[in-house]
Design an enzyme around this catalytic site. Structure first.
Site, short mmCIF file in Angstrom:
data_model
loop_
_atom_site.label_atom_id
_atom_site.label_comp_id
_atom_site.label_asym_id
_atom_site.label_seq_id
_atom_site.Cartn_x
_atom_site.Cartn_y
_atom_site.Cartn_z
N CYS A 142 -23.78 40.41 -1.44
CA CYS A 142 -23.50 40.30 -2.87
C CYS A 142 -23.90 41.56 -3.64
O CYS A 142 -23.31 42.61 -3.42
CB CYS A 142 -24.16 39.04 -3.43
SG CYS A 142 -23.47 38.56 -5.04
N HIS A 234 -21.78 34.74 -0.63
CA HIS A 234 -23.07 34.18 -0.19
C HIS A 234 -22.84 33.13 0.90
O HIS A 234 -22.99 31.93 0.66
CB HIS A 234 -23.80 33.53 -1.36
CG HIS A 234 -24.36 34.49 -2.35
ND1 HIS A 234 -25.52 35.19 -2.15
CD2 HIS A 234 -23.91 34.85 -3.58
CE1 HIS A 234 -25.78 35.95 -3.21
NE2 HIS A 234 -24.81 35.76 -4.08
N GLU A 236 -24.81 32.42 3.01
CA GLU A 236 -26.10 31.79 3.28
C GLU A 236 -26.43 30.64 2.34
O GLU A 236 -27.39 29.90 2.57
CB GLU A 236 -27.22 32.84 3.21
CG GLU A 236 -27.64 33.28 1.81
CD GLU A 236 -26.73 34.32 1.17
OE1 GLU A 236 -27.03 34.78 0.06
OE2 GLU A 236 -25.71 34.67 1.80
#
Length: 306
Positions: A142, A234, A236
């Site tokens: 990001c 993202h 994650e």
């Protein structure tokens, strides 16, 4: 794990043409095994949550990894206690003489600031320069991706009229790219950002290659000739991360848009839907395998010498 078959077996070339990873017999005999050393530069204020998210994905690999946590000494955290950071985190001075197989640089909530206005920018630049001689592969996430693209390649970030927030469909542009082995033609990544990088800026640079993008959220995954990976989203994120951010911004009176393609029926009163977990796991497994394990020397001190 790779398929190990004889060098001259006809199936070897056939499988490789289908983007199946084959461990040729000659190479397999030369390999030893050691654990991979990964350094996580955590720039997020919610350090514990970010640690859990990324370590969860790293732990899904069959490869054994050792992870060191890194903080910036030039920034004082207001959300994580100094005791916690002192106990679990290292500073750059403590690792600058070491070698790592992989480095992960997280995002940070400073998108609306110019890079040079960020208080730890000089230190971050030093770490990014250091990574090119002390790390086999760096994964930028990001804002971290935009910082890396700007510092290394002069790619500017541009403000968005409205925040990109939601789960967006992405296309595989380079089906033979090892980082995307096993990916479906279309897959989903969470995004949460106020800025973007432009296609035309990246395409002008011969050292960069866009391997995935989205019609809605733009450039998604970029790789460089120096074994760097930049992802503007993202993977994650947990199931409820975007919901937390939406509720936080609501409480702050920011009148945020409802995250797109996230809540059932786009209704924030309903539960969000997880649609990216399997590809997130595959992405991190592929990065660890093809960009780290297959590229790093067995003698870790040899990193940066070739």
């Amino acid at each position: 794990m790779p398929v190990k078959i004889p060098d001259d077996l006809p199936a070897t070339s056939a499988l490789e043409s289908e983007n199946i990873f084959v461990m040729r017999e000659t190479r397999a005999r030369s390999q030893d095994i050691r654990e991979l050393r990964i350094l996580l530069l955590n720039l997020m204020p919610t350090k514990v949550e970010t640690e859990i998210q990324i370590l969860r994905l790293l732990s899904n690999s069959p490869l054994q990894t050792e992870v060191d946590l890194l903080q910036t000494a030039s920034h004082e955290s207001r959300n994580t206690s100094s005791e916690y950071l002192h106990k679990f985190y290292k500073t750059f001075d403590e690792v600058r003489d070491q070698k790592y197989d992989g480095l992960i640089v997280t995002g940070a909530p400073v998108e609306r600031m110019d890079f040079e206005e960020v208080d730890y920018w000089p230190e971050l630049c030093e770490i990014m320069d250091w990574s090119r001689t002390n790390v086999t592969s760096t994964l930028y996430l990001c804002w971290g991706a935009m910082a890396g693209l700007y510092h290394h390649y002069g790619i500017p970030k541009h403000p968005l009229e409205h925040k990109v927030s939601g789960i967006y469909r992405h296309q595989v542009i380079s089906p033979t790219e090892p980082l995307l082995r096993g990916f479906d033609d279309w897959f989903y990544i969470p995004h949460s950002r106020h800025t973007k990088v432009r296609y035309e800026d990246i395409r002008k640079n011969p050292h960069l290659h866009i391997v995935s993008s989205s019609e809605e959220s733009g450039v998604a995954i970029v790789i460089s000739e120096r074994n760097e990976v930049f992802i503007t989203g993202h993977f994650e994120y947990d199931l409820h991360t975007l919901a937390y951010e939406y509720e936080r911004d609501l409480a702050a009176g920011m009148d945020p848009r409802i995250p797109e393609n996230y809540f059932e029926d786009d209704d924030p009163c309903k539960d969000p839907i997880m649609s990216w977990r399997s590809h997130a796991t595959l992405f991190y497994n592929n990065w660890l395998n093809y960009h780290v394990y297959q590229e790093t020397p067995y003698d870790i001190d040899e990193i940066g010498r070739k």
